[in-house]
Scaffold this active site. Structure first.
Site: not given
Ligand code: HSE
Length: 472
Positions: A68, A130, A159, A215, A230
């Site tokens: 952006r 995800k 991760g 997030e 997930k």
């Molecule tokens: N917000 C996610 C976590 C980041 O805390 O696991 C990784 O997917």
């Protein structure tokens, strides 16, 4: 150093024929998003360029970036030398100078259009998103297959830990019966800090955000949504089922109290936000439990020992037995590690830039499914686990009367103890551990007990699924 493929000519071979073959063309990557993960990818790619290129067999170059704010993007990428900066991801998705689109912006609306457009334009796609895959994964996998392109998403789950590869490839010969994991780094960080440092929930969340784990909307982390995304992806790969986010039972950690964590520790358990998928026979058919909720895990169990933003996954397969994977589950460079692994896989494809469909060798969701073959998903009500009931009495409490009341409801108590109050001056707490009890029955009995005794009754599940217990 990147060493180009060599051959050893015999001495008779004429010098002109001895020239090494031209190196394969670079894999040209167009990246959408330059946040924590995007800048991590840029950094690791630059730092490890030679070894990544040597392992990939060709150079991997980020040639275009869509963001952006292009000025901010350039700053995040050390000035972005040699990179075309665009503001429209759809332009990048159609760019003939790009072989692979890397989607790292997140979200499920516009991101779906970008990924679909990229696949339709014959690009392979790598994403860490995800939420996108848990929501639109079925349709996107079909688009990828239709266009003979790869949709890769190792970074979307756990991760840095290669769990998608493990399920889809390493354990592909197994009938998976159960899996259980700690899949949200933010929640695990918060629980770890609540337990080890006695922090309150809000302070621990602020720390996790500062470390780049959370997030954009941290409610996704603490309310269990991210772990559910997930889990839905893992279950699809493990059980050959569709991505069923809608069927996951989800509870987060927002309402957990320090006293809950302390009561669990008193009984020898740690509280974890667990994601569990387990196969179970139901009326002659295989059905799957899919659930995310806080749960007590024995304090010495490998899942209980995962600290901070570490993720872990236990998988039980009929041939392999139990396999445990763990590592950094969130953060820029750990996630970049998985993103770059997907890019290296793509660079290794012989015809990566070919206009002819290459046909992904590995199905996007792990299985070539047959229509009508999907397992049912079980509701939470009949799922049996032991429960910790924590009674915080306002006034004197008769232990025998409590046990009788629970017995009348059909709940058996296996262990009981009194614990000192967490807050100074509070009353001692009665802690009860029940036998495995169906979830709905435990919830109803808890409500009745609260009404009957006037005590506040807190209920936490104790995890007993076969991934943890070695039971087949
Ligand atoms: N917000 C996610 C976590 C980041 O805390 O696991 C990784 O997917």
């Amino acid at each position: 150093m990147f060493v180009e493929p060599q051959f050893s000519p015999s001495p008779e071979v004429h010098a002109s024929a001895r020239r090494a073959p031209a190196p394969p063309p670079a894999l040209r990557v167009g990246m959408i998003g330059t946040g924590t993960v995007g800048s991590g990818v840029w950094r690791v790619l630059r730092r490890n360029r030679d070894l990544i290129n040597a392992r990939a067999g060709r150079a991997i170059e980020i040639v275009a970036v869509a963001a952006r704010n292009t000025a901010r993007a350039a700053t995040a990428l050390d000035g972005a030398p040699g990179v075309r900066l665009l503001t429209d991801p759809l332009q990048l998705a159609a760019d003939p100078g790009v072989d692979v689109v890397l989607e790292l912006a997140g979200g499920t609306g516009a991101a779906r259009d970008w990924v679909q457009a990229a696949l339709a334009h014959g690009k392979h796609v790598v994403t860490a998103n995800k939420a996108l895959l848990a929501t639109h994964g079925e349709a996107l996998a079909q688009t990828a297959a239709r266009h003979g392109r790869v949709l890769a998403y190792e970074a979307a789950v756990a991760g840095s830990v290669p769990v998608i590869k493990a399920l889809r490839e390493g354990l592909a010969a197994n009938r998976i019966t159960a899996l259980a994991g700690v899949l949200n780094g933010t929640s695990n960080y918060i629980l770890t800090r609540m337990q080890a440092a006695g922090l309150g929930f809000a302070a621990a969340l602020t720390e996790a955000q500062a470390l780049g784990y959370a997030e954009a909307d941290p409610a996704f982390d603490v309310d269990g949504t991210d772990a559910a995304h997930k889990l839905a992806l893992l279950a699809a790969n493990a059980f050959g089922m569709p991505v069923r986010l809608d069927a996951v039972h989800v509870e987060g950690i927002r309402d957990l109290q320090r006293g809950d964590v302390a009561a669990a520790a008193h009984l020898g358990y740690a509280v974890k936000l667990l994601a569990v998928a387990e196969q179970q026979e139901c009326e002659g058919r295989m059905a799957i439990q899919l659930r995310v909720h806080p749960a007590l895990v024995p304090a010495r169990h490998p899942l209980a020992l995962l600290d901070g933003a570490t993720n872990g996954l236990l998988v039980r397969g009929d041939a392999a037995g139990s396999a445990f994977f763990s590592g950094a589950g969130a953060g820029g460079e750990p996630t970049a590690s998985a993103v770059l692994a997907d890019l290296i896989d793509l660079a290794r494809l012989p015809a990566v830039s070919s206009p002819t469909p290459t046909g992904p060798g590995v199905p996007t969701l792990g299985t070539h499914r047959r229509a009508g073959d999907d397992p049912a998903v079980l509701p939470m009500a009949p799922v049996k686990t032991p429960h910790l009931l924590r009674l915080l009495p306002g006034a004197a409490l008769c232990e025998t009367a409590v046990l009788r009341a629970l017995a009348r409801e059909g709940v058996r108590v296996r262990r009981r103890t009194w614990a000192a109050p967490v807050t100074p001056g509070g009353a001692p707490e009665l802690l009860l551990l029940t036998a495995p009890t169906p979830d709905a029955l435990a919830a109803e009995a808890t409500a009745h007990l609260q009404a009957y005794t006037g005590a506040q009754v807190r209920r936490l599940r104790v995890e007993l699924c076969s991934a943890l217990t070695d039971e087949q």
